[in-house]
Write an enzyme that holds these catalytic residues in place. Structure first.
Site, PDB file in Angstrom:
ATOM      1  N   LYS A  26       5.542  41.994 -54.721  1.00 10.12           N
ATOM      2  CA  LYS A  26       4.453  41.535 -55.578  1.00 10.12           C
ATOM      3  C   LYS A  26       3.095  41.852 -54.942  1.00 10.12           C
ATOM      4  O   LYS A  26       2.998  41.993 -53.728  1.00 10.12           O
ATOM      5  CB  LYS A  26       4.605  40.020 -55.768  1.00 10.12           C
ATOM      6  N   GLY A  28      -0.492  41.349 -53.290  1.00  9.10           N
ATOM      7  CA  GLY A  28      -1.130  40.311 -52.479  1.00  9.10           C
ATOM      8  C   GLY A  28      -0.233  39.595 -51.488  1.00  9.10           C
ATOM      9  O   GLY A  28      -0.577  38.527 -50.990  1.00  9.10           O
ATOM     10  N   THR A  32       0.871  46.242 -47.389  1.00 10.88           N
ATOM     11  CA  THR A  32       0.201  47.279 -46.600  1.00 10.88           C
ATOM     12  C   THR A  32       0.266  46.961 -45.107  1.00 10.88           C
ATOM     13  O   THR A  32       0.548  47.841 -44.287  1.00 10.88           O
ATOM     14  CB  THR A  32      -1.265  47.456 -47.049  1.00 10.88           C
ATOM     15  N   THR A  33       0.036  45.705 -44.747  1.00  9.30           N
ATOM     16  CA  THR A  33       0.126  45.297 -43.335  1.00  9.30           C
ATOM     17  C   THR A  33       1.544  45.535 -42.816  1.00  9.30           C
ATOM     18  O   THR A  33       1.735  46.099 -41.733  1.00  9.30           O
ATOM     19  CB  THR A  33      -0.247  43.808 -43.182  1.00  9.30           C
ATOM     20  N   ASP A  55      -0.487  53.264 -53.840  1.00  9.23           N
ATOM     21  CA  ASP A  55      -1.180  52.204 -54.583  1.00  9.23           C
ATOM     22  C   ASP A  55      -2.601  52.681 -54.890  1.00  9.23           C
ATOM     23  O   ASP A  55      -3.350  53.017 -53.974  1.00  9.23           O
ATOM     24  CB  ASP A  55      -1.224  50.936 -53.723  1.00  9.23           C
ATOM     25  N   ASN A 252       6.334  36.730 -45.607  1.00 10.39           N
ATOM     26  CA  ASN A 252       5.031  36.676 -44.940  1.00 10.39           C
ATOM     27  C   ASN A 252       4.331  35.332 -45.208  1.00 10.39           C
ATOM     28  O   ASN A 252       4.683  34.611 -46.141  1.00 10.39           O
ATOM     29  CB  ASN A 252       4.176  37.846 -45.467  1.00 10.39           C
TER      30      ASN A 252
END
Length: 356
Positions: A26, A28, A32-33, A55, A252
């Site tokens: 999803k 947010g 990417t991290t 993206d 996360n």
């Protein structure tokens, strides 16, 4: 919590045959991290790694604090890690030559829903394959976009079928029109269909690799909340339908009980998160589940990414747990010392009794 087995991404790093790693989930949740850190970890065990952001809202440049473009660029501080940012919606216009052929194919593609993106992805994969990287990490857009990427081979196939039906329907009209406008045989329907067929071959070849669990895996990133759990389940189901291997989930932004939490808000969030963590472990009991702590600051820059990467290979230990371990170790040490003294006392008593 005690019976939840802590996992890591070590299995991904140890799978030497892996060629493609998709990181999805999803929006947010920190994809990417996570994909950036995965690429850093892979760079420590592989000869060359490429991370690609597909993206449109690119964040790779922000994560590494370095400007990236559609051309693979060496990441600062590395000798074997490259990054590139592409927009699949428009990329083939930039990648193709500027002659009329590409322009005409682009116009035609726009008339068939989804084929535009499929052609772009095929062009990108063709480019990537010629570069011969040991492993390629995809930092994908939110779930729907990831699933669209996986559907592209069938979209291309349908597009080609539609083009063929138009060819049969209109006969030589298209060829006559191209000649009438002075475009010549290079712009005829056969030439255009040939170009599309070439792209289809590339994307089908890669698609076979995508369905090979030895070569491809997908890592799902989420947070311990209802919508993210729902989205993860949808992604896992769709990946299974497309025969894409997935056995790693990264959760996360977990709030750990690092110390005595006084905040009512934090306590409420921890309780809520625990409910969803339990559900994740129940639903995905055969997955490697990696939990990452919620941090007070963003993880940006190579040094910060490297520092945070340790939680990907070693399960995070909350401060409270570390203190408890230390206390228990001290207690064990004390008991061992007492036991030694007692054994020495016993020996002395035995010797005295023996003399008597």
């Amino acid at each position: 919590m005690a019976d939840q087995v802590e996992g890591t991404v070590q299995n991904v790093l140890e799978q030497e045959s892996l060629k493609w790693v998709f990181v999805g989930g999803k929006g947010g949740v920190g994809k990417t991290t996570c994909s950036s850190i995965l690429s850093i970890l892979l760079a420590s065990v592989r000869s060359s790694v490429l991370i690609i952001s597909t993206d449109p809202a690119h964040n790779l440049s922000d994560a590494f604090q370095q400007r990236f473009t559609k051309t693979p660029t060496l990441v600062n501080g590395f000798s074997n890690l490259y990054a590139m940012e592409v927009d699949p919606a428009v990329e083939h216009e930039d990648m193709g030559s500027s002659d009329g052929m590409d322009s005409l194919v682009s116009e035609l593609a726009g008339a068939i829903p989804g084929i535009d993106e499929a052609m772009s992805f095929a062009e990108m994969l063709k480019l990537v394959q010629t570069m011969d990287y040991s492993v390629i990490v995809f930092d994908t857009a939110p779930t729907d976009h990831t699933l669209r990427l996986l559907q592209l081979p069938s979209v291309l196939e349908k597009g080609l079928a539609k083009m063929m039906s138009l060819k049969n329907k209109f006969g030589g009209l298209f060829n006559q029109m191209t000649r009438m406008f002075g475009m010549g045989d290079d712009f005829g329907e056969d030439a255009i269909l040939g170009k599309l067929e070439g792209m289809k071959d590339v994307i089908e070849q890669v698609n076979k690799q995508f369905k090979d669990p030895d070569m491809t895996t997908s890592v799902c990133v989420c947070i311990p909340e209802f919508l993210s759990l729902y989205e993860t389940e949808r992604l896992v189901q769709e990946l299974t339908k497309f025969e894409i291997d997935t056995h790693n989930i990264i959760i996360n932004q977990v709030i750990f009980d690092d110390e005595d939490v006084e905040s009512k808000l934090l306590k409420a969030r921890m309780k809520m998160q625990q409910k969803y963590l339990d559900q994740f472990y129940m639903l995905y009991d055969d997955f490697n589940i990696t939990k990452l702590p919620l941090l007070p600051e963003e993880v940006t820059g190579v040094e910060a990414l490297k520092a945070f990467s340790r939680h990907f290979t070693t399960p995070y230990q909350p401060l409270a747990s570390r203190d408890q371990v230390e206390r228990l170790e001290q207690r064990v040490s004390g008991l061992q010392h007492q036991l030694k003294e007692a054994e020495e006392e016993l020996e002395r008593v035995k010797r005295g009794k023996h003399r008597a």
